[in-house]
Scaffold this active site. Structure first.
Site, PDB file in Angstrom:
ATOM      1  N   GLU A 204       6.277   2.644 -11.260  1.00 51.79           N
ATOM      2  CA  GLU A 204       5.160   3.680 -10.475  1.00 51.79           C
ATOM      3  C   GLU A 204       5.954   4.617 -10.630  1.00 51.79           C
ATOM      4  OE1 GLU A 204       6.112   2.595  -6.320  1.00 51.79           O
ATOM      5  OE2 GLU A 204       5.410   0.361  -6.237  1.00 51.79           O
ATOM      6  N   ASP A 241      11.184   3.724   0.748  1.00 52.48           N
ATOM      7  CA  ASP A 241      10.937   2.331   1.063  1.00 52.48           C
ATOM      8  C   ASP A 241      11.809   1.155   0.631  1.00 52.48           C
ATOM      9  OD1 ASP A 241       9.364  -0.130   1.229  1.00 52.48           O
ATOM     10  OD2 ASP A 241       8.446   0.113  -0.500  1.00 52.48           O
ATOM     11  N   LYS A 337      -2.750  -2.295   1.995  1.00 50.67           N
ATOM     12  CA  LYS A 337      -3.154  -2.869   0.640  1.00 50.67           C
ATOM     13  C   LYS A 337      -4.008  -4.171   0.767  1.00 50.67           C
ATOM     14  CE  LYS A 337       2.142  -2.595  -0.790  1.00 50.67           C
ATOM     15  NZ  LYS A 337       3.339  -2.767  -0.996  1.00 50.67           N
TER      16      LYS A 337
END
EC number: 4.2.1.11
Length: 427
Positions: A204, A241, A337
């Site tokens: 990411e 997270d 999501k």
């Protein structure tokens, strides 16, 4: 408005794995495109992403079956058919699939069509996508929660927790918030380099150094914030997270990349309580495993009045699972999501349920992304106030930020930056 044509092809996501791209044409000539993302750490209750399973091709990760389902079964059913609105199309596709988890046609096939139709309808009516999704009141620009240090399943390093994010909230606009975030990102790179640590990036776009502990990741970020000229907590806070479901093993949490230590659910809650007391944390996502409902309730009771507690694997953008969580008093926010549930309509229905019950919505990308910026429009459309779209580099992540800057520019004076109040219980 009739759908004149729909077709799909297999393309690649940001990890070089196949995914589905859908092209759709309305009878008025409007043409749209949508690209479907894919996750690495996925919840057990997510809608089914259809993969080919042919090990001789992309290691079994091909999506030719899903592509064929769009080009045959779905195209045959929806071409030259009139759909009044998004809900009508999406529920038609759900019924066409005939399963409760979209395993027949594939959530990746269905979502591609759903997103492409939404974009086409917005273009056809000359409405910005964010207004098509959320109405004329869409005007809140989000705080970008930027994933600057990666661990867990997102990186080959010694860090157990998956995402360490910065939230640059003390800014007058989204554009300035992004500037702050990028400056911290580059300052963090300099900090890591000075200490002789790797500045290679994970899936990411965040750095993936080998560190002595998970705590050290937070300490590095705080150093980066200060080096960039900002104050932790006042200007930039931290979001986490850990993707705790990945650590869940026989009723315990295993720190599988660092100490190999096993801790109980109660001990995990105590760990998060100590972190929240020690560090400027405003959001914790998936602090407990998706099947540890008792742990989730305990976590919510202990720190739910201090920070935003987000359920991702726990809820999977699923309305019925969220309702169960609401009834049990678990978490106070839900991660959104699109591909966890598989249609635009079901996503919006889950969001509506969350807001009705005073839960926040935190919009998210996936680790296997594309340059499709749909979630940027969704974030503004629902006035979510915050999103996560990766780090300060990698084109597929930056495209979401660029689209948000375009939206902010388009909204002009009506655009309002969410700031710290985007986070539940933040002070």
């Amino acid at each position: 408005m009739k759908i004149q044509n729909v077709n799909a092809i297999e393309i690649l996501d940001s990890r070089g794995n196949p995914t589905v791209e859908v092209n759709l044409k309305l009878e008025d000539g409007t043409i749209s495109r949508a690209m479907v993302p894919s996750g690495a750490s996925t919840g057990e209750r997510e809608a089914t992403e259809l993969r080919d399973g042919d090990k001789k091709r992309y290691g079994g990760k091909g999506v030719l079956k899903a592509v064929e389902n769009v080009n045959s079964a779905i195209a045959k059913a929806i071409e030259n058919k009139h759909f009044t609105n998004q809900r009508e199309l999406d529920y038609f596709l759900i019924e066409l699939d005939e399963t409760n988890n979209k395993s027949k046609l594939g959530a990746n096939a269905i979502l591609g069509v759903s997103m492409a139709f939404a974009r086409a309808k917005a273009q056809s009516s000359r409405t910005p996508l964010y207004q098509y999704l959320g109405g004329s009141n869409a005007h809140i620009m989000p705080v970008p929660c930027m994933n600057v240090i990666n661990g867990g399943k997102h990186a080959d390093n010694t860090i157990d927790f998956q995402e360490f994010m910065i939230a640059p909230h003390n800014a007058p606009s989204f554009r300035e918030s992004i500037r702050m975030g990028e400056e911290v990102f580059h300052a963090l790179k300099a900090v890591l380099k000075l200490k002789g640590l790797s500045t290679g990036v994970g899936d990411e776009g965040g750095f993936a150094p080998d560190l002595k502990s998970n705590e050290q990741a937070v300490e590095m970020i705080l150093e980066g914030i200060t080096k960039a000229g900002y104050k932790p907590s006042v200007d930039v806070s931290i979001c986490l997270d850990p993707a705790s479901s990945e650590m869940w093993e026989n009723g315990k949490y295993k720190f599988f990349k660092s100490t190999q230590k096993l801790v109980s659910s109660d001990e995990m809650v105590k760990l998060w309580e100590s972190w929240v007391n020690q560090y400027p944390i405003v959001l914790l996502e998936d602090g407990m495993a998706e099947n540890d409902w008792e742990g989730w309730k305990n976590l919510t009771d202990v720190i739910g009045n201090k920070i935003e507690i987000v359920g991702d694997d726990l809820f999977c953008t699923n309305k019925s699972i969220l309702l169960n969580g609401i009834n049990k008093g678990v978490a106070n926010s839900i991660l959104i999501k699109l591909n966890q549930i598989g249609t635009v309509t079901e996503t919006l229905e889950t969001i509506e349920l969350a807001y009705k019950n005073s839960y926040n919505c935190f919009v998210s990308h996936r680790s296997g992304e594309t340059v499709d910026s749909f979630i940027a429009d969704l974030t503004v459309g629902i006035n979510a106030g915050h999103l996560k779209s990766g780090s300060g580099c990698r084109g597929e992540r930056i495209e979401k930020f660029n689209q948000l800057m375009r939206i902010e520019n388009e909204l002009g004076k009506s655009a309002q930056f969410a700031g710290l109040k985007a986070f539940k219980n933040a002070k």
